[in-house]
Each structure stands twice: as C-alpha cells, then as structure tokens.
Design a protein around this motif. Structure first.
Motif, mmCIF file in Angstrom:
data_model
loop_
_atom_site.group_PDB
_atom_site.id
_atom_site.type_symbol
_atom_site.label_atom_id
_atom_site.label_comp_id
_atom_site.label_asym_id
_atom_site.label_seq_id
_atom_site.Cartn_x
_atom_site.Cartn_y
_atom_site.Cartn_z
ATOM 1 N N VAL A 181 -49.689 71.349 -28.352
ATOM 2 C CA VAL A 181 -51.077 71.653 -27.994
ATOM 3 C C VAL A 181 -51.132 72.933 -27.163
ATOM 4 O O VAL A 181 -52.027 73.768 -27.337
ATOM 5 C CB VAL A 181 -51.709 70.482 -27.216
ATOM 6 N N ASP A 182 -50.167 73.117 -26.261
ATOM 7 C CA ASP A 182 -50.152 74.313 -25.420
ATOM 8 C C ASP A 182 -49.830 75.568 -26.219
ATOM 9 O O ASP A 182 -50.226 76.671 -25.841
ATOM 10 C CB ASP A 182 -49.125 74.157 -24.292
ATOM 11 N N HIS A 183 -49.108 75.400 -27.328
ATOM 12 C CA HIS A 183 -48.685 76.554 -28.117
ATOM 13 C C HIS A 183 -49.706 76.937 -29.193
ATOM 14 O O HIS A 183 -50.042 78.119 -29.343
ATOM 15 C CB HIS A 183 -47.323 76.281 -28.765
ATOM 16 N N SER A 184 -50.180 75.956 -29.922
ATOM 17 C CA SER A 184 -51.063 76.268 -31.053
ATOM 18 C C SER A 184 -52.455 75.670 -30.928
ATOM 19 O O SER A 184 -53.292 75.866 -31.796
ATOM 20 C CB SER A 184 -50.426 75.777 -32.363
ATOM 21 N N GLY A 185 -52.723 74.941 -29.837
ATOM 22 C CA GLY A 185 -54.043 74.366 -29.633
ATOM 23 C C GLY A 185 -54.280 73.133 -30.485
ATOM 24 O O GLY A 185 -53.446 72.727 -31.291
ATOM 25 N N GLU A 186 -55.442 72.544 -30.278
ATOM 26 C CA GLU A 186 -55.859 71.382 -31.052
ATOM 27 C C GLU A 186 -56.880 71.834 -32.092
ATOM 28 O O GLU A 186 -57.723 72.687 -31.812
ATOM 29 C CB GLU A 186 -56.464 70.336 -30.125
ATOM 30 N N ILE A 187 -56.789 71.297 -33.287
ATOM 31 C CA ILE A 187 -57.657 71.695 -34.393
ATOM 32 C C ILE A 187 -58.652 70.578 -34.690
ATOM 33 O O ILE A 187 -58.285 69.406 -34.743
ATOM 34 C CB ILE A 187 -56.829 71.991 -35.664
ATOM 35 N N SER A 188 -59.920 70.955 -34.863
ATOM 36 C CA SER A 188 -60.939 69.987 -35.283
ATOM 37 C C SER A 188 -61.465 70.380 -36.651
ATOM 38 O O SER A 188 -61.973 71.491 -36.843
ATOM 39 C CB SER A 188 -62.100 69.945 -34.278
ATOM 40 N N LEU A 189 -61.326 69.468 -37.599
ATOM 41 C CA LEU A 189 -61.849 69.653 -38.948
ATOM 42 C C LEU A 189 -63.156 68.881 -39.050
ATOM 43 O O LEU A 189 -63.205 67.685 -38.746
ATOM 44 C CB LEU A 189 -60.855 69.119 -39.975
ATOM 45 N N ILE A 190 -64.216 69.548 -39.471
ATOM 46 C CA ILE A 190 -65.527 68.926 -39.545
ATOM 47 C C ILE A 190 -65.910 68.690 -41.001
ATOM 48 O O ILE A 190 -65.933 69.626 -41.809
ATOM 49 C CB ILE A 190 -66.609 69.804 -38.878
ATOM 50 N N TYR A 191 -66.210 67.418 -41.315
ATOM 51 C CA TYR A 191 -66.700 67.032 -42.638
ATOM 52 C C TYR A 191 -68.168 66.631 -42.507
ATOM 53 O O TYR A 191 -68.535 65.881 -41.592
ATOM 54 C CB TYR A 191 -65.901 65.851 -43.192
ATOM 55 N N LEU A 192 -69.007 67.120 -43.409
ATOM 56 C CA LEU A 192 -70.419 66.776 -43.423
ATOM 57 C C LEU A 192 -70.765 66.170 -44.772
ATOM 58 O O LEU A 192 -70.474 66.768 -45.813
ATOM 59 C CB LEU A 192 -71.276 68.019 -43.162
#
Length: 307
Positions: A181-192
C-alpha cells in the motif's frame, strides 16, 4: 407526465450529502429527474413516496446497524437492495469471499463471545511488522488503527483498543499491514449497473501512528487509467460477488454501484492482488476525482429511475 423521483439517502450529520456528492442533485435534474435528499432515520419521511432510493452518505449506520437494516428492508425501491446492504454491513463477508477463492488479507477475528483476557488478546497480535486493528462493523474508517508489533507502547495501545471494541460487543479484525500500500497505493474499481466504469488510486491513509477514532476519515483519491490487469482482477471479484449473491438469495441482483478496493501483491507474494474491501453502501465513489465520474453516476441512476 411528472419527472421520476430519486431520493438520495444521507445521515443527519450530512444533511446536504457529503462534499464529494454535492453536485449530484443538479446532475439528476439535468436528466429529467426530481432529486430529493432525506436522512434515513428521519421519522417524517414517507419512503413509500420516495421513488427510487439511492443510499449514499449514511456514515452513521454502523452503531445503529440493526435499525438501519430494518429501515432498508422497509424501503420499496432501494439501491442497493436491502439483502445486499445487510451482508455488506459486516466485514465478516471477507470470509465468504475467501471461500469463493478471492485472495484476501489474512485476518485474525477476535469475537466478543470468546471472552478473551488481555493476555489472550496480546498473543493474537502479530509478532513482527506493522498491523491494523479495526471493528468488523464500521464506516468511514472509524475505530481503525495501525500499530507496530515490536514497539512496546504501540503494541500496548493495540491491545487496549482491541479490548475497548470487544467490551463494546464489536468483533475485532487484526490484519498484518500490507506494505505494498505504501509503494503502489490502494486501487478502487468502480462498477455502475454491473459494468466497469472508472478507477481511482488512493494515497496511503494509515501512517505508522494512525488512529481513526470516532470521526470519518477523509481519503485522497486520484483518477487514473486502469491497466488490463486491474480490470481483470476486478472482474474476477465481481463474478465471485454475484455468484455469492445468487447462491445465498436464489437470484442475482444488479447493483447500482459496487466499489472494489484492492492492493497489488508484493514481489514475494503468491497472489497478484488482495481484496481489501467491497463497498456497496456508503463508501465514497470519488465523484470529484474526475469531472466525468459524477456524470457517469448520474447516468447510472437515471437508467434505474426510468425503468
């Protein structure tokens, strides 16, 4: 013919929605929809006359979970559906995802019914590295903390915080902090409406001495282009989620919104990614991270309102 009604549901602390969603009512008006905003536990609201009801800034559902679920089941046209909301209010759902083959962060579950002593709580904390403690029922990052196993003061604080939650009748999750998480961050994928829509990258929030307390934690997110791998991972999670919904309820549900939070696996990990969380209730959809995100969400709501 009158415009269809869409009621955006919020909490008393956010009477006009939160700042990320402030433009949503105007966007709905532009699409021929009459927008309303209502607090979920306001007794004066007639939910039978609320049209399509979209759950949004209900940041206070966790301490009122049973009341919130009862309310959800009473609303005729609720998005997302009450059965899905009930399942998603308790992070024990991560156990179900793991059974479906999803790579999740290893978690030690401390249950109030175990009546653990302080020493027993201590022995369930990791022996090395940083770790995270959070209640299984929470919203907005409340009650979450990051601790260091080899620092005496930090470990003592972790034990005290865990016991505090347990004494309040809350299940406690103990998870090793995933350094990627510190290196590449957290990713949020949004589905609609079941379709991949957009993606954001979130800056690390849990610094080494982070303690969430009882306030909603603000996330910093930036719009990004999804890689082929990220959408592939997201699709794997989406399919597993809908398979679980169908198996447990007897039929699938088209979700208005679905936010999947993942983190990449580290160089020495067996897994390409790990599921951090799935948000089907009040989780931010990062509508202000890119001007097109708000338009996409308004379009998705309009599709359901005109059904």
């Amino acid at each position: 013919m009158s415009d269809p009604i869409v009621t955006l549901v919020t909490a008393a602390a956010f009477p006009e929605l939160d700042s990320d969603e402030a433009g949503l009512p105007d966007a709905l008006r532009e699409r021929g929809i009459e927008p309303r905003i209502a607090v979920w536990n306001d007794p004066s609201v007639d939910w039978s006359n609320a049209g399509t009801v979209v759950v949004r800034s209900v940041r206070d559902y966790a301490p009122n979970r049973l009341e919130f679920i009862e309310w959800a089941k009473s609303v005729p046209r609720l998005l997302n559906p009450a059965s899905v909301i009930e399942w998603n209010t308790d992070k024990h759902y991560l156990k179900e995802l793991a059974k479906c083959g999803m790579p999740t962060i290893d978690t030690m579950w401390l249950e109030p019914s175990q009546n653990l002593s302080r020493h027993q709580v201590h022995t369930r904390m990791p022996a090395y590295g940083d770790f995270v403690i959070k209640p299984a029922i929470s919203s907005g990052g409340r009650g979450t903390g990051r601790y260091t196993s080899t620092d005496g003061t930090s470990r003592m604080n972790a034990i005290s915080d865990a016991i505090h939650h347990l004494e309040k009748g809350r299940t406690v999750m103990v998870q090793r902090y995933h350094q990627e998480v510190d290196h590449s961050g957290e990713i949020s994928l949004i589905y609609l409406n079941g379709l991949p829509s957009y993606i954001v990258k979130k800056e690390p929030m849990l610094h080494p001495r982070f303690r969430g307390g009882n306030t909603v934690q603000e996330e910093i997110a930036h719009s990004k282009q999804a890689t082929e791998d990220e959408w592939r991972w997201g699709e794997r999670i989406r399919k597993a989620l809908h398979s679980y919904i169908k198996d447990t309820s007897g039929r699938d549900e088209q979700l208005l919104f679905n936010r999947v939070d993942i983190v990449r696996g580290g160089p020495n990990d067996e897994e390409e990614f790990y599921v951090m969380e799935i948000s089907l209730i009040d989780g931010s959809l990062y509508l202000s991270a890119d001007e097109s995100n708000l338009e996409k969400f308004a379009d998705a709501i309009a599709v359901r309102a005109f059904w």
